[in-house]
Design a protein around this motif. Structure first.
Motif, PDB file in Angstrom:
ATOM      1  N   MET B   1     -19.279 -93.864 -13.747  1.00 27.05           N
ATOM      2  CA  MET B   1     -19.185 -93.382 -15.308  1.00 27.05           C
ATOM      3  C   MET B   1     -19.124 -94.529 -16.095  1.00 27.05           C
ATOM      4  N   LEU B   2     -18.204 -95.576 -15.630  1.00 26.58           N
ATOM      5  CA  LEU B   2     -17.971 -96.598 -16.463  1.00 26.58           C
ATOM      6  C   LEU B   2     -19.000 -97.476 -16.522  1.00 26.58           C
ATOM      7  N   ARG B   3     -19.907 -97.886 -15.480  1.00 25.36           N
ATOM      8  CA  ARG B   3     -21.114 -98.196 -15.682  1.00 25.36           C
ATOM      9  C   ARG B   3     -22.276 -97.492 -16.693  1.00 25.36           C
ATOM     10  N   PHE B   4     -22.177 -96.406 -16.493  1.00 26.27           N
ATOM     11  CA  PHE B   4     -23.153 -95.287 -17.328  1.00 26.27           C
ATOM     12  C   PHE B   4     -22.515 -95.572 -19.018  1.00 26.27           C
ATOM     13  N   THR B   5     -21.400 -95.616 -19.230  1.00 23.37           N
ATOM     14  CA  THR B   5     -20.937 -96.041 -20.549  1.00 23.37           C
ATOM     15  C   THR B   5     -21.506 -97.252 -21.244  1.00 23.37           C
ATOM     16  N   ALA B   6     -21.036 -98.358 -20.188  1.00 30.84           N
ATOM     17  CA  ALA B   6     -21.428 -99.795 -20.762  1.00 30.84           C
ATOM     18  C   ALA B   6     -23.047-100.059 -20.713  1.00 30.84           C
ATOM     19  N   ARG B   7     -23.960 -99.277 -19.640  1.00 31.10           N
ATOM     20  CA  ARG B   7     -25.213 -99.285 -20.063  1.00 31.10           C
ATOM     21  C   ARG B   7     -25.709 -98.864 -21.489  1.00 31.10           C
ATOM     22  N   ARG B   8     -25.041 -97.394 -21.782  1.00 32.45           N
ATOM     23  CA  ARG B   8     -25.393 -97.003 -23.037  1.00 32.45           C
ATOM     24  C   ARG B   8     -25.250 -97.844 -24.338  1.00 32.45           C
ATOM     25  N   LEU B   9     -23.989 -98.501 -24.183  1.00 33.44           N
ATOM     26  CA  LEU B   9     -23.405 -99.078 -25.257  1.00 33.44           C
ATOM     27  C   LEU B   9     -24.216-100.513 -25.353  1.00 33.44           C
ATOM     28  N   LEU B  10     -25.059-100.888 -24.280  1.00 32.53           N
ATOM     29  CA  LEU B  10     -25.900-102.163 -24.227  1.00 32.53           C
ATOM     30  C   LEU B  10     -27.255-101.731 -24.922  1.00 32.53           C
ATOM     31  N   HIS B  11     -27.457-100.539 -24.414  1.00 31.43           N
ATOM     32  CA  HIS B  11     -28.926 -99.902 -25.131  1.00 31.43           C
ATOM     33  C   HIS B  11     -28.877 -99.842 -26.657  1.00 31.43           C
ATOM     34  N   ALA B  12     -27.577 -99.575 -27.228  1.00 20.42           N
ATOM     35  CA  ALA B  12     -27.492 -99.571 -28.644  1.00 20.42           C
ATOM     36  C   ALA B  12     -27.465-100.896 -29.322  1.00 20.42           C
ATOM     37  N   VAL B  13     -27.438-102.321 -28.703  1.00 24.71           N
ATOM     38  CA  VAL B  13     -27.577-103.228 -29.461  1.00 24.71           C
ATOM     39  C   VAL B  13     -28.841-103.491 -30.197  1.00 24.71           C
ATOM     40  N   PRO B  14     -30.030-103.183 -29.569  1.00 28.98           N
ATOM     41  CA  PRO B  14     -31.467-103.377 -30.113  1.00 28.98           C
ATOM     42  C   PRO B  14     -31.631-102.278 -31.197  1.00 28.98           C
ATOM     43  N   LEU B  15     -30.896-101.253 -31.107  1.00 31.51           N
ATOM     44  CA  LEU B  15     -30.864-100.140 -31.927  1.00 31.51           C
ATOM     45  C   LEU B  15     -30.415-100.705 -33.268  1.00 31.51           C
ATOM     46  N   LEU B  16     -29.063-101.181 -33.163  1.00 30.15           N
ATOM     47  CA  LEU B  16     -28.475-101.480 -34.545  1.00 30.15           C
ATOM     48  C   LEU B  16     -29.038-102.737 -35.000  1.00 30.15           C
ATOM     49  N   PHE B  17     -29.558-103.578 -34.175  1.00 35.97           N
ATOM     50  CA  PHE B  17     -30.343-104.751 -34.795  1.00 35.97           C
ATOM     51  C   PHE B  17     -31.519-104.088 -35.782  1.00 35.97           C
ATOM     52  N   GLY B  18     -32.180-103.288 -35.104  1.00 34.82           N
ATOM     53  CA  GLY B  18     -33.199-102.746 -35.813  1.00 34.82           C
ATOM     54  C   GLY B  18     -32.642-101.909 -37.198  1.00 34.82           C
ATOM     55  N   VAL B  19     -31.544-101.596 -37.342  1.00 31.44           N
ATOM     56  CA  VAL B  19     -31.029-100.743 -38.373  1.00 31.44           C
ATOM     57  C   VAL B  19     -30.701-101.814 -39.574  1.00 31.44           C
ATOM     58  N   VAL B  20     -30.028-102.789 -38.991  1.00 31.13           N
ATOM     59  CA  VAL B  20     -29.777-103.900 -39.831  1.00 31.13           C
ATOM     60  C   VAL B  20     -30.954-104.635 -40.584  1.00 31.13           C
ATOM     61  N   THR B  21     -31.919-104.812 -39.788  1.00 32.61           N
ATOM     62  CA  THR B  21     -33.256-105.456 -40.354  1.00 32.61           C
ATOM     63  C   THR B  21     -34.000-104.452 -41.310  1.00 32.61           C
ATOM     64  N   LEU B  22     -34.246-103.058 -40.820  1.00 34.35           N
ATOM     65  CA  LEU B  22     -35.082-102.365 -41.554  1.00 34.35           C
ATOM     66  C   LEU B  22     -34.198-102.305 -42.991  1.00 34.35           C
ATOM     67  N   MET B  23     -32.895-101.995 -42.917  1.00 37.84           N
ATOM     68  CA  MET B  23     -32.224-101.872 -44.057  1.00 37.84           C
ATOM     69  C   MET B  23     -32.001-103.121 -44.964  1.00 37.84           C
ATOM     70  N   PHE B  24     -32.165-104.351 -44.519  1.00 36.46           N
ATOM     71  CA  PHE B  24     -32.301-105.394 -45.267  1.00 36.46           C
ATOM     72  C   PHE B  24     -33.516-105.663 -46.224  1.00 36.46           C
ATOM     73  N   PHE B  25     -34.564-105.346 -45.340  1.00 35.46           N
ATOM     74  CA  PHE B  25     -35.950-105.412 -46.167  1.00 35.46           C
ATOM     75  C   PHE B  25     -36.243-104.067 -46.987  1.00 35.46           C
ATOM     76  N   LEU B  26     -35.887-102.973 -46.530  1.00 35.75           N
ATOM     77  CA  LEU B  26     -36.132-101.910 -47.503  1.00 35.75           C
ATOM     78  C   LEU B  26     -35.338-101.678 -48.873  1.00 35.75           C
ATOM     79  N   LEU B  27     -34.167-102.734 -48.666  1.00 35.71           N
ATOM     80  CA  LEU B  27     -33.395-102.662 -49.812  1.00 35.71           C
ATOM     81  C   LEU B  27     -34.143-103.685 -51.050  1.00 35.71           C
ATOM     82  N   GLN B  28     -34.666-104.668 -50.346  1.00 36.72           N
ATOM     83  CA  GLN B  28     -35.440-105.581 -51.270  1.00 36.72           C
ATOM     84  C   GLN B  28     -36.558-105.056 -51.938  1.00 36.72           C
ATOM     85  N   LEU B  29     -37.158-103.911 -51.246  1.00 34.45           N
ATOM     86  CA  LEU B  29     -38.228-103.181 -51.946  1.00 34.45           C
ATOM     87  C   LEU B  29     -37.832-102.342 -52.851  1.00 34.45           C
ATOM     88  N   ALA B  30     -36.549-101.984 -52.662  1.00 37.43           N
ATOM     89  CA  ALA B  30     -36.228-100.998 -53.950  1.00 37.43           C
ATOM     90  C   ALA B  30     -36.031-101.443 -55.143  1.00 37.43           C
TER      91      ALA B  30
END
Lengths: 325, 328
Positions: B1-30
């Motif tokens: 269960m712990l490993r499962f949780t840790a793996r899922r949280l690790l998977h979230a890192v690239p996702l969050l990186f993508g969110v930041v990048t997308l938001m940063f550049f999208l807002l420049q276009l606004a």
């Protein structure tokens, strides 16, 4: 005194997209107290539908209606309202089904599924009874085992759990629908032993529906052979198996593997398949596959009383014996 | 269960990186200009504008600013608000609690009512009732939140004057601590209802279908063979197994509720994160906007993880799969 299950001229009509069909056609069956009875036939001949019709397990959306009589202890089950029917289910007539995995609730421990059937409210008594039930069907009765879920058990264990559920209501009649189908051969034999043992110990009656003649000979005293919605032969198991009166029964028995014969002769089959309900309306329903068919078979064959309790629905024995009423 | 949780949280890192990048550049276009928004409709000299631009580092090339922002985020610093130079983290922290009160109430409400209505429609043998519930559910899905919100304000706050229309607490209230609860609840009722409405429809429809399916399963027939009444069968054997898809939907839709809270908080003047997001977009306060969106993304990831864990609690088969490290 109980008189058991009495089914007379019982028919089931179902609604299908192609119209109303009658997969069960004027079937008569009797299971007296402590008697062990089999209903045997190929797939699609109406055995399970007969059971479901008698015990009212056919959903109203597909059921067109039943006719005839299906009574237990003289009470017609078809006439009971839902409340009174529930007093019979589980408590007087219990069922064991095939495909135990689908028949058990996947999110409930097996112990709880047995325990919920018990009538008593006292927790101590329930625990004792569940433990005893698990032991009587040959299961580990430890607390840890009872707290396992169906998917954590083997097929044989799950079937035993279903038997324990059926026994939990302390029924007078156990109805088993293909109880060993889809199990390994060795497990099949063990499950059959368990069923016969508990039925004998408790003095219960047994009605087994099966396509397996081995099951019939191992567990039952009396057999009904069913074909295309009709009973074609009935009698004591030994008598019927020694000297089958109906060509269909003869065919079924010939299909049983005999290891003493050379390999190429071991596997025999009855050519063709059971005609779908409604496709044969008059005459003998087996005549298209029957090796002894002749002109007379186009007319409805009589039910012939061969000797004692034995009957056959065929023209052939009628030549040598008197007609049954 | 712990490993499962840790793996899922690790998977979230690239996702969050993508969110930041997308938001940063999208807002420049606004469209629009943050400096203009900051100064307002005030005649300003080009020198002053250049000075302000430099002060906020907006004269730097885009990629340089992006790199700096990433470094900042990496140290869990969300930066400062353009207006007032308040740390974004402080701004959000002030509002987060209020938003959680609103969204968690709405979600609980949606889960309870949705499941109840869904089970009711699912077990009902009356076709009309079934259709009626489905119809209402689809309706609640289709009504725009801001419209429903304003209609409810019109009816209950303005016409009937039984409920407050704006804010979290009455301005005239002098109550302290727990005594403020009744006041809070009356303010909470309408916005939570509007926010829950859509989810009630979604959950009710899923549960209804699920109940229909479970009712035809062989183990329900086993329960009938046990001699149980229909009510007992539904309570013991149908409801719990029908809840599996609802758990998924409720958990995964938490993101929608958070998104919906932006509209609802604006309509009802609820001092939460959604309102802050709305204001930051209007003011072109990009640091605040990205900060809030990032936080919402984190919340969605965490809630989805919780959903998978809860699913294991409801369905022992999933538990076994995750425990063996088989299915994720």
């Amino acid at each position: 005194m109980s008189t058991g299950l009495a089914v007379r001229d019982f028919s089931v009509a179902l609604k299908t997209p192609a119209g109303v069909i009658r997969p069960v056609d004027e079937v008569s069956i009797e299971v007296r107290p402590s008697q062990r009875v089999a209903l045997v036939g190929e797939s699609g001949c109406g055995k399970s539908m007969t059971l479901r019709g008698i015990l009212r397990f056919i959903p109203p959306s597909v059921l067109d209606g039943v006719s005839g009589e299906a009574s237990y202890d003289g009470v017609d089950l078809a006439q009971l309202d839902d409340r009174r029917l529930r007093d019979y289910r589980g408590r007087r007539i219990a069922m064991v089904f095939q495909d135990a995995l689908a028949r058990l609730n996947p999110t409930m421990t097996v112990g709880a599924q047995v325990e919920e059937v018990l009538a008593t409210r006292d927790r101590r008594a329930r625990e004792t009874q569940v433990t005893a039930l698990f032991r009587s069907v040959g299961l580990d009765n430890s607390r840890a085992f009872r707290r396992r879920y169906p998917h954590e058990l083997s097929g044989g264990m799950r079937q035993r759990v279903l038997i324990a559920i059926a026994l939990a209501g302390d029924p007078e009649l156990l109805v088993a629908d293909e109880p060993t189908t889809a199990l390994d051969v060795t497990v099949q034999a063990q499950i059959l032993d368990t069923i016969t043992d508990v039925v004998r110990e408790r003095g219960m009656a047994l009605l087994v529906v099966t396509h397996d003649l081995g099951v019939v000979s191992e567990t039952c005293e009396f057999v009904y052979v069913m074909y295309a919605g009709q009973i074609v032969e009935s009698g004591l198991v030994d008598a019927v198996f020694d000297d089958p009166g109906h060509p269909y029964t003869q065919g079924l028995l010939a299909c049983v593997l005999d290891v003493d014969e050379p390999v190429e002769q071991r596997v025999r089959t009855i050519p063709g398949v059971v005609p779908p309900p409604g496709s044969v309306t008059t005459g003998c329903r087996f005549r298209s596959r029957c090796p002894a068919a002749h002109d007379r078979c186009a007319a409805d064959p009589p039910v012939v009383r061969l000797d004692g309790d034995r009957t056959a629905r065929c023209w052939l024995p009628s030549d040598t014996a008197g007609e049954a009423s | 269960m712990l490993r499962f949780t840790a793996r899922r949280l690790l998977h979230a890192v690239p996702l969050l990186f993508g969110v930041v990048t997308l938001m940063f550049f999208l807002l420049q276009l606004a469209p629009g200009d943050p400096i203009q928004a900051l100064i307002g409709d005030y005649p300003a000299t080009p020198e002053y504008i250049a000075q302000v631009t430099e002060a906020y580092g907006l004269d730097q090339p885009l990629l340089v600013r992006y790199w700096e922002y990433l470094q900042q985020i990496f140290t869990l610093n969300l930066g400062e608000s353009l207006a007032g130079r308040v740390p974004v983290a402080d701004l959000i922290a002030d509002r987060l609690g209020n938003t959680l009160i609103l969204t968690v109430t709405a979600m609980t409400f949606a889960a309870i009512v949705g499941v109840a209505v869904g089970v009711w429609a699912g077990v009902s043998r009356s076709r009309t009732l079934d259709h009626l519930v489905t119809g209402v559910a689809v309706g609640s899905l289709s009504i725009p939140m801001f419209w429903l919100g304003q209609m409810l304000v019109l009816i209950f706050a303005i016409k009937l004057s039984v409920l407050p229309s704006q804010g979290m607490y009455s301005t005239r209230s002098t109550a302290e601590g727990l005594d403020r609860l009744p006041d809070l609840l009356t303010h909470l009722l309408l916005p939570a209802l509007v926010l829950a409405m859509r989810e009630i429809g979604v959950v009710a429809r899923i549960v209804r279908t699920s109940v229909h399916d479970v009712l035809t399963l062989p183990y329900v027939e086993t329960a009938r063979a046990k001699g149980f009444s229909r009510a007992t069968i539904i309570r013991r054997h149908v409801v719990r197994n029908s809840l599996l898809p609802a758990v998924t939907v409720i958990g995964y839709n938490f993101g929608f509720i958070l998104a919906g809270s932006v509209l609802v908080e604006t309509v009802f003047g609820w001092p939460g994160m959604g309102q802050l997001l709305y204001e930051s977009i209007r003011n072109r306060d990009n640091a605040v906007t990205i900060g809030i969106v990032l936080l919402i993304a984190v919340a969605v990831v965490v809630v989805n993880l919780l959903t998978d864990l809860v699913y294991g609690l409801v369905d022992p088969r999933i538990r076994a799969g995750a425990g063996a490290g088989g299915r994720a």
